[in-house]
Every structure is written in structure tokens, then in C-alpha cells.
Design an enzyme around this catalytic site. Structure first.
Site, short mmCIF file in Angstrom:
data_model
loop_
_atom_site.label_atom_id
_atom_site.label_comp_id
_atom_site.label_asym_id
_atom_site.label_seq_id
_atom_site.Cartn_x
_atom_site.Cartn_y
_atom_site.Cartn_z
N HIS A 123 30.58 47.64 57.75
CA HIS A 123 31.69 46.79 58.21
C HIS A 123 31.76 45.49 57.43
CE1 HIS A 123 31.72 49.43 61.83
NE2 HIS A 123 30.40 49.35 61.68
N SER A 152 42.66 31.27 34.11
CA SER A 152 43.94 31.00 34.75
C SER A 152 44.75 30.06 33.86
CB SER A 152 43.69 30.37 36.12
OG SER A 152 44.79 29.57 36.49
N GLU A 184 40.22 44.36 38.95
CA GLU A 184 41.43 44.39 39.79
C GLU A 184 42.43 45.42 39.26
OE1 GLU A 184 42.94 40.34 40.30
OE2 GLU A 184 40.86 39.67 40.35
N LYS A 217 38.81 28.63 36.81
CA LYS A 217 38.86 30.05 37.18
C LYS A 217 38.29 31.00 36.13
CE LYS A 217 40.71 31.84 40.34
NZ LYS A 217 42.10 31.92 40.77
#
Ligand code: ARG
Length: 459
Positions: free
Chosen positions: A155, A276, A289, A282
Site C-alpha cells: 500500500h 526544467s 516518465e 530541477k
């Protein structure tokens, strides 16, 4: 001029021609189309259906076309209807009347069916190599981090201690299943449909054994209707590819989480990250992704194939032309994903301290604390309850189980003594989880050896 010019009195409308044409996506099968035609021509010669000398001329002509396409001397005509038409047309341009004999005892329906199988068989072999490579990279990493304690989750809540090596080895199991599914699909795909003709075989004395042997097929399709209208192999392969993407996508999701500052279990190499345009701090896991995102395309390809096939009467229908874009896209996507994914995993930096720190905080040794009482003779349910009380006490005081004084332990259950600190030591908790398939470092090393042996054998 169309193949069916004799029957028709008008040329096709330009836009309709484009709509009907498959050349933009089937031209990638030019090599397989030529290989299939060479085998067919040889068989026609051997069976006396065409003159041996003409068969030889056709085979040579086809070989020259292949060389010319490979070298760029011959460009594939984007206005051709499909790759089969283009190559046959080119052969006739070069050989005149003799070229026109190639399509004796053949139809584009069995031709396309054989081309796709030849093409996909090759793609399956290279995909398999990539999967084996990923398994091998994971084994090396798992070996290196076989002692690295990290929290295991259910979980997404810290649950029990495992090792990073153990976690990675879970993926090798999935990938080994993927390889075995691919092998399975390959076996069924390895059946030659050439000689089914349009749908009903032929009156010519063809010998399908000759072409099957020349083209390296393991068996020959046994029903001419099925031979031309079967695309199960495309569906099966795209389902295999979809499951691979499920695995890569789950793995990507974990990579993405592990890269976040909340976890910081790993850091991806700069070559596999992006920055970024506005936030200078970043470093984004774009590759992972994208792999996660691209899984959707592959599942979509599977749906395309299932839907295209589900309602069409036997035998060939033009709907089936839709098979190629879907299955090619699925293969291209998975191949591309693996090409980026494998070196990304290979070069990632693992940060064991952060894994250890996270493991210390989530009471992931609570089960071991309860087991300690069980070993002292308490029934598991009572031990579970006592440990629950201790965890609540720790949360209240802002302590971990390791930090809680022995008096507090004793206040909950007088079976506790100093031995409990040894029992809940995370390294020991992991070391003792030696049950078959468990995360103990010695198990992980054994798993690595086992999987390495398997990939050596199946390579
Ligand atoms: N381009 C077609 C396909 O990909 C080849 C087979 C055409 N056969 C036909 N009877 N129209 O399916």
C-alpha cells in the site's frame, strides 16, 4: 497503372488511392517481401511451374532490387499501393515479360501474411536480446546491493525490511516470464502461410515444403482460409508487448518515486535526466516518465488489433491492413523504451544510506518484534497486540522501536528482555529472512546466480 487495370475503366481517385495505400508503413518489409519472392520463384522453378531459367532471372532481378534499395539507388515509390506491388512492378520494369511470371500461384493475401511473419520473427529475436540484457544488468546491480537494507512496501506504506538487491530481482522474474511468453508466441508465429494463395489454395503443383524450408519456417499452415486470415500472432505479440510495458511502467513508477527528494533512494545519471526551463534546481526523470506514458500506446495497439479482427468474415478483408501500423508501433515503442531504459538502470546511482534511514523509521521491524515474543511462547495474536501497543507508545513519544527503553517494553509484556534489541536489528531481520524466495542477502546472491545461469542457457 493498377494491378487490376484490365477489370477497371477508371484510375483511382488520388485521395482514395492514398487512403487505400499501405506503402507508407509496409515499405519497411521490403527485405522480407523480396526474401519471400525469391523463395517462391525458386519453388516455381523446381516444381516446373515456370522455366528454371526464368526462375533464375527472377531471383537475380529480386536480389538486385534488394541491393539497390539497401544502397539507396532505388527509392520506394510513395504512390505505390503497397510494397508487394512496388517490388513486383519494379521487377517487371527490369525483366519485362519474365517479371510478370513471379506472381504465378501466389496472391498478395498469402504474400503479406508471410512477409509480416518473416519481419516480426526478426523483431522478436532482437527484442528478446534486449530483455536478456536488461535481466543481466539487473543481476549485476542486485549482486552489488544484496546487503543494502531498504523498506519493503505494501500500500506504499513501509512494511517489512528487504534488500535493494531483492527488490531488483523481483523484476528479473517478471522479465523472465516475458521472455518465455515471447518464445511461446514465436513458436506459433513460426508457421508458413505462403501457398494459401487468395484463400483457396491452387491447382498448380506447388510444393510448400520447399518455400517453408527456404524461408526458415518451422511448420506450414494447414488450412488455406486460416493461412491468409490469421493474425493471432499479431494479437499475441502485442499482448506480450503490453505485459512487458506493464512491467517497465511499474518499474518506471518506482524509479520516479525513488528519485524524488521524499525518497532519494537513487539518482539517475545526468545523461538520462532532464532539467526544467524555469526551475534551476530541477532534475527530472523524463525517461522513466515517458516509458510509463508510452505503455498506453502499446495497450492501444493491442485494442486496435483485437477490434480490427473481431468482426471480419473469413478470409482476407482489407481491415487486416490495419494490423501493420499497430504491431509495428507496439514493437517500435517497446524497443525504444528498452533502448533508453537499460542504460538508465545501468548508470543509476544507488544511495544506500537513504534507504537505510527510511528503513529505520517506519516500524518495519514490528513483525519481528512480535515474532520475538512468539519465540518466547506467546500466541501470535497476543504478540501482535502487544507490539501494536508498543508502536503506539513509540509514536506518542517520537521514538523508534530501537530507541524505546526496555522498561517500556516490560510494561507491556514481561516476556521482553534486552534480547529484543538484537531481534529487531534491521540487518538481522533481513539476514534471517531465509525462506525460499526471501530477501536475505545469501538468498539474493543465490537468486542472482540462478537467474544468470538461466539467461546463459536461454541466450
Ligand atoms: N496491403 C495489403 C495489406 O497490407 C496487402 C494485401 C492486399 N490484398 C488484397 N486483396 N487487397 O493487407
Amino acid at each position: 497503372m493498377k494491378l487490376w487495370a484490365g477489370r477497371f475503366s477508371k484510375e483511382a481517385d488520388k485521395k482514395t488511392n492514398d487512403f487505400n495505400s499501405s506503402i507508407s508503413f509496409d515499405s519497411r518489409m521490403y527485405r522480407e517481401d523480396i526474401e519471400g519472392s525469391i523463395a517462391h520463384a525458386q519453388m516455381l522453378g523446381e516444381c516446373g511451374i515456370i522455366e528454371k531459367s526464368e526462375s533464375a532471372l527472377i531471383q537475380n532481378g529480386l536480389k538486385e532490387i534488394l541491393t539497390d534499395i539497401d544502397s539507396g539507388a532505388l527509392a520506394i515509390d510513395p504512390d505505390a499501393e503497397d510494397i508487394h506491388t512496388f517490388i513486383e512492378g519494379e521487377l517487371t520494369k527490369r525483366l519485362g515479360q519474365t517479371g510478370k511470371r513471379l506472381h504465378t500461384a501466389r496472391s498478395r493475401n498469402d504474400q503479406v501474411a508471410v512477409d509480416i511473419r518473416l519481419y516480426l520473427k526478426k523483431r522478436a529475436v532482437s527484442l528478446r536480446e534486449q530483455l536478456v540484457e536488461l535481466v543481466s544488468v539487473l543481476c549485476d546491480k542486485a549482486e552489488k546491493y544484496s546487503e543494502t537494507v531498504m523498506p519493503g512496501y505494501t500500500h506504499l506504506q513501509r512494511a517489512q525490511p528487504i534488500t535493494f538487491g531483492h527488490h531488483l530481482m523481483a523484476y528479473t522474474e517478471m522479465l523472465l516470464r516475458d521472455i518465455s511468453r515471447l518464445d511461446d508466441a514465436y513458436k506459433r508465429m513460426d508457421e508458413m502461410p505462403l501457398g494459401s494463395l487468395a484463400l483457396a489454395g491452387t491447382t498448380y503443383p506447388i510444393d510448400r515444403n520447399i518455400t517453408a524450408k527456404l524461408l526458415g519456417f518451422n511448420s506450414i499452415s494447414q488450412n488455406s482460409l486460416d493461412g491468409v486470415s490469421d493474425r493471432d500472432f499479431c494479437i499475441e505479440l502485442s499482448s506480450v508487448l503490453s505485459i512487458i510495458m506493464v512491467h517497465l511502467s511499474r518499474f518506471s513508477e518506482e524509479i520516479i518515486m525513488w528519485c524524488s527528494w521524499e525518497f532519494k533512494f537513487i539518482e539517475l545519471d545526468d545523461a538520462f535526466s532532464t532539467g526544467s526551463s524555469i526551475m534551476p534546481q530541477k532534475k527530472n526523470p523524463d525517461i522513466a516518465e515517458l516509458v510509463r506514458g508510452k505503455s498506453g500506446r502499446v495497450f492501444g495497439d493491442l485494442m486496435t488489433l483485437l477490434t480490427a479482427m473481431k468482426g471480419i468474415a473469413l478470409a482476407y478483408n482489407k481491415d487486416m491492413q490495419e494490423d501493420k501500423e499497430a504491431i509495428f508501433d507496439a514493437f517500435d515503442t517497446v524497443t525504444m523504451c528498452l533502448t533508453a531504459f537499460i542504460p538508465m538502470i545501468d548508470t543509476m546511482r544507488v544511495i544506500p544510506e537513504n534507504m537505510r534511514r527510511a528503513a529505520a523509521k517506519g516500524f518495519i521491524n514490528a513483525t519481528d518484534c512480535a515474532d520475538y515474543l512468539v519465540k518466547k511462547g506467546l500466541p501470535f495474536r497476543d504478540a501482535y497486540k502487544a507490539t501494536g501497543t508498543l508502536v503506539a507508545m513509540c509514536i506518542d513519544k517520537g521514538l523508534t522501536l530501537e530507541e524505546l527503553p526496555i522498561e517500556e517494553y516490560k510494561s507491556v509484556c514481561d516476556e521482553f528482555d534486552d534480547g529484543v534489541y538484537e531481534a529487531i536489528n534491521l540487518e538481522k531481520c533481513v539476514r534471517d529472512r531465509k525462506s525460499l524466495g526471501g530477501p536475505a542477502p545469501e538468498n539474493v546472491r543465490a537468486q542472482v546466480n540462478r537467474v544468470k545461469r538461466i539467461i546463459e542457457e536461454i541466450k
